[in-house]
Structures are given as structure tokens and as C-alpha cells.
Design a protein around this motif. Structure first.
Motif, mmCIF file in Angstrom:
data_model
loop_
_atom_site.group_PDB
_atom_site.id
_atom_site.type_symbol
_atom_site.label_atom_id
_atom_site.label_comp_id
_atom_site.label_asym_id
_atom_site.label_seq_id
_atom_site.Cartn_x
_atom_site.Cartn_y
_atom_site.Cartn_z
ATOM 1 N N GLU A 169 24.821 11.349 65.840
ATOM 2 C CA GLU A 169 25.527 12.617 66.050
ATOM 3 C C GLU A 169 24.599 13.812 65.869
ATOM 4 O OE1 GLU A 169 26.661 10.165 64.144
ATOM 5 O OE2 GLU A 169 28.675 9.648 64.847
ATOM 6 N N HIS A 170 23.650 13.710 64.967
ATOM 7 C CA HIS A 170 22.822 14.882 64.655
ATOM 8 C C HIS A 170 21.351 14.639 64.953
ATOM 9 C CE1 HIS A 170 26.507 15.438 62.269
ATOM 10 N NE2 HIS A 170 26.354 16.690 62.603
ATOM 11 N N VAL A 174 27.346 15.923 55.863
ATOM 12 C CA VAL A 174 27.857 16.232 57.205
ATOM 13 C C VAL A 174 29.331 16.647 57.072
ATOM 14 C CG1 VAL A 174 26.252 14.605 58.288
ATOM 15 C CG2 VAL A 174 28.594 13.886 57.842
ATOM 16 N N PRO A 175 29.779 17.563 57.959
ATOM 17 C CA PRO A 175 31.139 18.107 57.827
ATOM 18 C C PRO A 175 32.233 17.037 57.783
ATOM 19 C CG PRO A 175 29.891 19.373 59.437
ATOM 20 C CD PRO A 175 29.030 18.213 59.046
ATOM 21 N N SER A 218 27.328 20.170 66.861
ATOM 22 C CA SER A 218 27.556 18.848 67.450
ATOM 23 C C SER A 218 29.001 18.751 67.951
ATOM 24 C CB SER A 218 27.230 17.759 66.432
ATOM 25 O OG SER A 218 28.411 17.202 65.924
ATOM 26 N N ASP A 267 31.833 17.629 65.460
ATOM 27 C CA ASP A 267 32.192 18.532 64.358
ATOM 28 C C ASP A 267 32.834 19.825 64.845
ATOM 29 O OD1 ASP A 267 30.759 16.755 62.811
ATOM 30 O OD2 ASP A 267 28.950 17.985 62.751
#
Lengths: 259, 344
Positions: free
Chosen positions: A164-165, B16-17, B200, B203
Motif C-alpha cells: 500500500e505504501h 499506518v492509518p 494512498s 487510506d
């Protein structure tokens, strides 16, 4: 070198689905097609086998409807197809499925790499893939966007995965299980000869007795399958010049506290 | 003593959120069960991160084998902690790493596992019933774990209110030892490229998406552009959609048609063979709204469609429809938002 990919048939992606009183899913007149994510895993397994002069085997677990996906695999160029079917498979959860998949890979004996598509759209999950790796005791690398090196002689590979990142490049010992994303390749169209060969192929079916396994008790119970509530209202159309449309939209989003 | 475990994912040492959402879901569950909430934080910077988490206790391992959160050492450690402490439930964000970790460890300890879990209901026998999308979101499955085993859940993104971050929470931190040694691990991370800084898709509270209609850009390509439609669409993503996204703090999405035509990278694809998203606000620009695209964004809270074809299927899903040329409407919207933020 031997690559195995597991595939399945799922309703055509454009089909509207309904659920009948018995909880059975119907796609109306729509066709069953290969699970959309599996087009990429099938292509990758065939291409890797071609590159290395190895074998690509496509396997489906479940009833006859999954032969559709296996014939597509053969038409694309898979060297062999195999289906596992048994009455005991009804009601199997991800661990049950993975038990069958792992036993099949063990029985095939010389497998270097198992490739899955990102997920199975029917179950909306990839947990059965990951658990297949765990039951085999092999590493799992998901969301692979490129196979950079595959050295079956040395028993290692190097892959890039998309998280995702950001991205990671990993090296990994073989045998291993991976899942691949859409950007890994451009799936080929089956050739006319391929389709003809696939339609004539007889696909062996193994039972759980052939695999010499019984299934573990399912730990997850499916209780209800239903269509999500449909929105009945049509969109509110915001007319006017572009500036008026923009102002009207902002006013509504502010009122809804979205802005 | 039982507990609810929440695995807290970090990237480069920052939470991470979606992990905050998992802690939020965990807090609701622990309040009902009357048990402590235990956060698990592995890898670099874990102890520093853990002490600020909204949890009753944090189990932390900073061993170098856990740097980058490789699956095998994380899963072995989680399985050991589950065996030792017998938690009632184990929650994780439904990210790639979260799904891999819980699937491995659930297989190790014989736990039930559900991915993409939303609407968690604690039943009288202690099992957790959840709802989750199947068939690319076309159907909803209600399922439950079985009693007598730990309930493992990977949570659907943006389906739970995030825990309020606690600064100076001083959460008690317990250090735990890794299970696997360096040579027991079959994988090795050799390179990391971070896209931190970009919003992203998973998120994002707001997503601005472009489709096939992006190629109707009035801007003129230079004579040496190999493909006029691709140049126009790429120019539009960069100079028309991106300014709106910046104004809204939004991530950029795209339809499969736009990705397959080469207008934008696959990482942006929303829909059946791309990402499934559920932002508060989804603005679809020049997207007709094929059922495969709807599968990826239908759970967005507010959907806005901008399209010049009033018959486009996207208008049957959208809450607000703006019929017209996106290359006129989007700049007008960006300008109006800019004036608003300037005035506010």
C-alpha cells in the motif's frame, strides 16, 4: 521446473447476481469465466514454464463448473490440468481448501513455485492461498508485480511486490508460493489450436481418498448470503454553467459535512 | 485472563492509518467483553510507537529480523503470543501484510479467520459474526467463527471509527523475544521504495478518479507525441485532476479503461481487478461506471459523477450528477474550492 497455478470459474464480471431462497447464487444467463485475477497467474505460470523449459499445471478444487477455467488454462498453453472433487468439499473453509491444495502440491511432488491470482472474487479473499503456503511450510509473497529472477537450479528467486505504501524487492528460497497483481503481465489470448486442444483434453479428477487426506473441521460458518441494499434514488443533477454546477456541489457537500 | 489482540502495522516506523481503525474496533470489542486491549507492535521503532497507542498494554519486539515486517518471523511470533495468552480475538488492518500475517498465524494455532470483516457482532457464545463483501461486492456474506477457537479478523478499510490518538498515553510496554533466528527465514528484503507522501487509495477520505473521458482534453499535444489520446489523458490527470485532488487532499483513482489505455499507472486502478475503496467522497470524472468499476467504489459515502453523457450508468449510483465537460467543470470546481479555502 514445475509451476502450479490454482484457478476457478467465477461468474462473468459484468453479470448481475441474485440469491435464491436456498441461498444459492445465480448469475442468470451470464457465462462462467476464469476468475479475473487468475488470467495473470495463468499467464505468468505458462510464461515462466516456457522460459525455463518446464511444466505449467493448472489445478481447480471443486465441482465440474471449474473445468471451464481449466480449459481456458489449457487453451492458453498450460501443459496439464487437474481437478480435485469430492462431496466432502462442500462447506470447507479456507483451511479445508488449503489442506486440499497443499496435499495436491505434495502429490505432484516436484513443484518449485505455486502462483495464485491476487484473490478469488467469489469468496472475496486470499486467505486460502496464504494458508496453502503455511500448510506446505513454504514462504508466501503476496502482491508480486514482477518476477525479477527465477533460478530453480539454485533454488531461489527475486521478486518485486507492491504494498500500500511502496514497493519491496525480496529474495526468496524455493519452493515458494506467490500471488500476482494485474500489472505483472499482459495475458495472451488462446490460439485457435489451443482452444481445439483444450476442448478435447480429458482432465483427470482426484478425490480426497486419492490424496489420502480428510478435511479438518471447518472453523468458519457461512450464515447468510444476500444482495446489498440497492440505492433507489437517482442522482440529483446539478444544472447550470460549470461555475454554477461547482457552487451547487460545494454547497451540498458542505451541508453533508463532507467538506 | 483473556484479551483482544490488535496487530498494529507500521511503515518505516510510523503507524499506518488503518491500524488506528483496528484499535478503534478493538476498543469497542474490549468494552463489550470487559477484557484488556493488547496492541502488538513489531519491527523498527516499535516501542516508541507503542507507548502512544490507545491500548491497555503493548507487546513489542524490535529484533532486527522483524525490520520491514517480513511475514515468517512476524507470524511465528504472533502464533507464540496467541498460544501463551489465549486472546479471545485477534484483529488486524485488512492490508496486504495484515491479511498475510493473520492467515499464517490462524493456520498455526487453528483459529477461525475472516477477511474484509465489517459490522462485528459479539454473539452470546462468544463468537464474532461479521459481514463481508463477496463476488466483488455484488453480494454480502454474513459469517461467524466457531466457538472454542480464537476469532481472527482482518478488518475492512474505513469501516470502523479510528481510535483517538493519545499523546503521552504512556501505554505499558512489554518486550517479547522473537521466535525465528536470522537463518530460519526463507525471504530477505533487499530493496524498499517508499511512496509515503502520496495519499494512498486505501487510506484516502477523498478520491478523485478519471476514466476514458480523460482523453477528451482540449489541450493540444506537441507534434512529437506518439499518441494524441494518451498524451491528452495523461496531461489531464496531471494538470486538471491533480490540482483538484491537491485542493481536497485526495488520492487519484482511475477506471480500468483508463489504465488499460495507458493513461495512468495500474497502482491507481479502482474496481474489480484494482483496489476496492470506500472514501467519504468519491468524484468520478469521465467514468461511465461499468459494473466492474462500481464493484470497487460503491461503498463510498458520497459519490459525485461528472460526465458528458447523461445516460452513463455512473449517474444511477451517484448522489450528485454534473452533466457536462469535465475539462470545464473540474477547473471550475478547483477554482471555487480554492476561493473558499482562501476566504475561510
Amino acid at each position: 521446473m514445475h509451476v502450479v497455478t490454482f484457478t476457478r470459474s467465477t461468474p462473468d464480471t459484468a453479470a448481475r447476481l441474485t440469491v435464491d431462497a436456498d441461498g444459492c447464487v445465480s448469475q442468470g444467463d451470464a457465462a462462467m469465466v476464469v476468475n479475473p485475477w487468475d488470467e495473470y497467474s495463468l499467464e505468468e505460470s505458462i510464461a515462466q514454464a516456457e522460459d525455463q523449459g518446464g511444466t505449467a499445471t493448472a489445478v481447480a478444487i471443486g465441482p465440474e463448473v471449474h473445468e471451464e477455467a481449466l480449459r481456458q488454462a489449457l487453451a492458453m498453453g498450460a501443459n496439464a490440468a487437474l481437478r480435485i472433487d469430492d462431496p466432502a468439499l462442500a462447506g470447507a473453509d479456507s483451511i479445508g481448501w488449503a489442506t486440499v491444495a497443499a496435499a495436491t502440491v505434495r502429490r505432484l511432488d516436484d513443484v518449485d513455485l505455486v502462483i495464485f491470482g491476487k484473490e478469488a472474487v467469489d469468496v472475496g479473499s486470499d486467505q486460502h492461498q496464504i494458508q496453502t503456503a503455511r500448510l506446505l511450510g513454504w514462504p508466501f509473497i503476496g502482491a508480486v508485480s514482477r518476477i525479477l529472477e527465477l533460478e530453480t537450479g539454485a533454488g531461489s528467486m527475486r521478486v518485486e511486490r507492491s504494498l500500500e505504501h511502496g514497493k519491496q524487492v525480496l529474495t526468496c528460497r524455493l519452493p515458494a508460493v506467490i500471488s500476482v497483481l494485474k500489472d505483472i503481465n499482459e495475458p495472451r489470448y488462446p490460439s485457435f489450436m489451443g482452444i481445439r486442444r483444450a476442448s478435447r483434453a480429458s482432465i483427470p479428477v482426484w478425490s480426497l481418498a486419492d490424496l489420502e487426506i480428510t478435511l479438518p473441521q471447518a472453523l468458519t460458518m457461512e450464515m447468510k448470503l444476500e444482495e446489498p441494499p440497492q440505492r433507489l434514488a437517482e442522482a440529483e443533477l446539478l444544472p447550470g454553467t460549470p461555475a454554477e454546477q461547482a457552487a451547487a456541489l460545494i454547497a451540498r457537500l458542505e451541508k453533508e459535512q463532507v467538506l | 485472563m483473556s484479551a483482544v489482540f490488535v496487530w498494529v502495522e507500521t511503515v518505516a516506523g510510523a503507524v499506518v492509518p488503518l491500524s488506528q481503525e483496528a484499535l478503534g474496533a478493538g476498543a469497542a470489542l474490549t468494552a463489550e467483553l470487559q477484557v484488556p486491549l493488547v496492541a502488538l507492535v513489531f519491527g523498527e521503532n516499535a516501542a516508541a510507537v507503542a507507548s502512544d497507542l490507545a491500548a491497555d498494554e503493548a507487546l513489542v519486539c524490535e529484533d532486527e529480523t522483524l525490520t520491514g515486517l517480513r511475514l515468517e518471523p512476524c507470524a511465528a511470533l504472533l502464533a507464540k503470543l496467541v498460544r501463551e495468552r489465549q486472546p479471545h480475538a485477534v484483529l488486524a488492518p485488512g492490508t496486504i501484510r495484515g491479511r498475510e500475517l493473520l492467515a499464517f498465524s490462524a493456520a498455526d494455532v487453528g483459529a477461525s479467520l475472516q477477511t474484509e470483516a465489517g459490522d462485528i457482532v459479539l454473539q452470546s457464545d462468544g463468537t464474532l459474526q461479521v459481514e463481508r463483501p463477496v463476488y466483488a461486492g455484488k453480494l454480502t456474506l454474513t459469517a461467524s467463527g466457531s466457538s472454542g477457537s480464537a476469532q481472527f479478523l482482518c478488518l475492512r478499510a474505513r469501516a470502523f471509527p479510528p481510535a483517538a490518538p493519545r499523546v503521552d498515553a504512556d501505554t505499558p510496554v512489554t518486550r517479547v523475544e522473537p521466535v525465528l533466528g536470522k537463518n530460519d527465514i526463507a525471504t530477505k528484503i533487499v530493496e524498499v521504495t517508499s511512496s509515503a507522501g502520496e495519499v494512498s487509495l486505501g487510506d484516502a477520505a477523498t478520491i478523485v478518479s478519471g476514466g476514458r473521458g480523460m482523453s477528451a482534453n482540449p489541450a493540444q499535444p506537441p507534434p512529437d507525441a506518439p499518441d494524441s489520446a494518451i498524451w491528452k489523458a495523461q496531461h489531464g490527470f496531471e494538470h486538471t485532476l491533480t490540482p483538484l485532488a491537491i485542493e481536497l487532499g485526495a488520492a487519484i483513482g482511475a477506471s480500468r479503461a483508463a489504465v488499460d489505455a495507458g493513461y495512468i499507472d495500474y497502482a491507481h486502478q479502482v474496481g474489480q481487478t484494482g483496489k476496492v475503496v470506500s472514501p467519504d467522497l468519491y468524484i468520478a470524472c469521465g467514468i461511465s461506471g461499468a459494473i466492474q468499476h462500481q464493484a470497487g467504489m460503491r461503498s463510498s459515502k458520497t459519490i459525485v459523477a461528472i460526465n458528458r453523457d447523461p445516460e452513463a450508468p455512473i449517474f444511477r449510483l451517484a448522489h450528485y450528477g454534473l452533466v457536462g465537460d469535465l475539462y470545464e467543470i473540474v477547473p471550475a470546481l478547483t477554482a471555487a474550492l480554492r476561493a473558499r479555502s482562501g476566504a475561510g
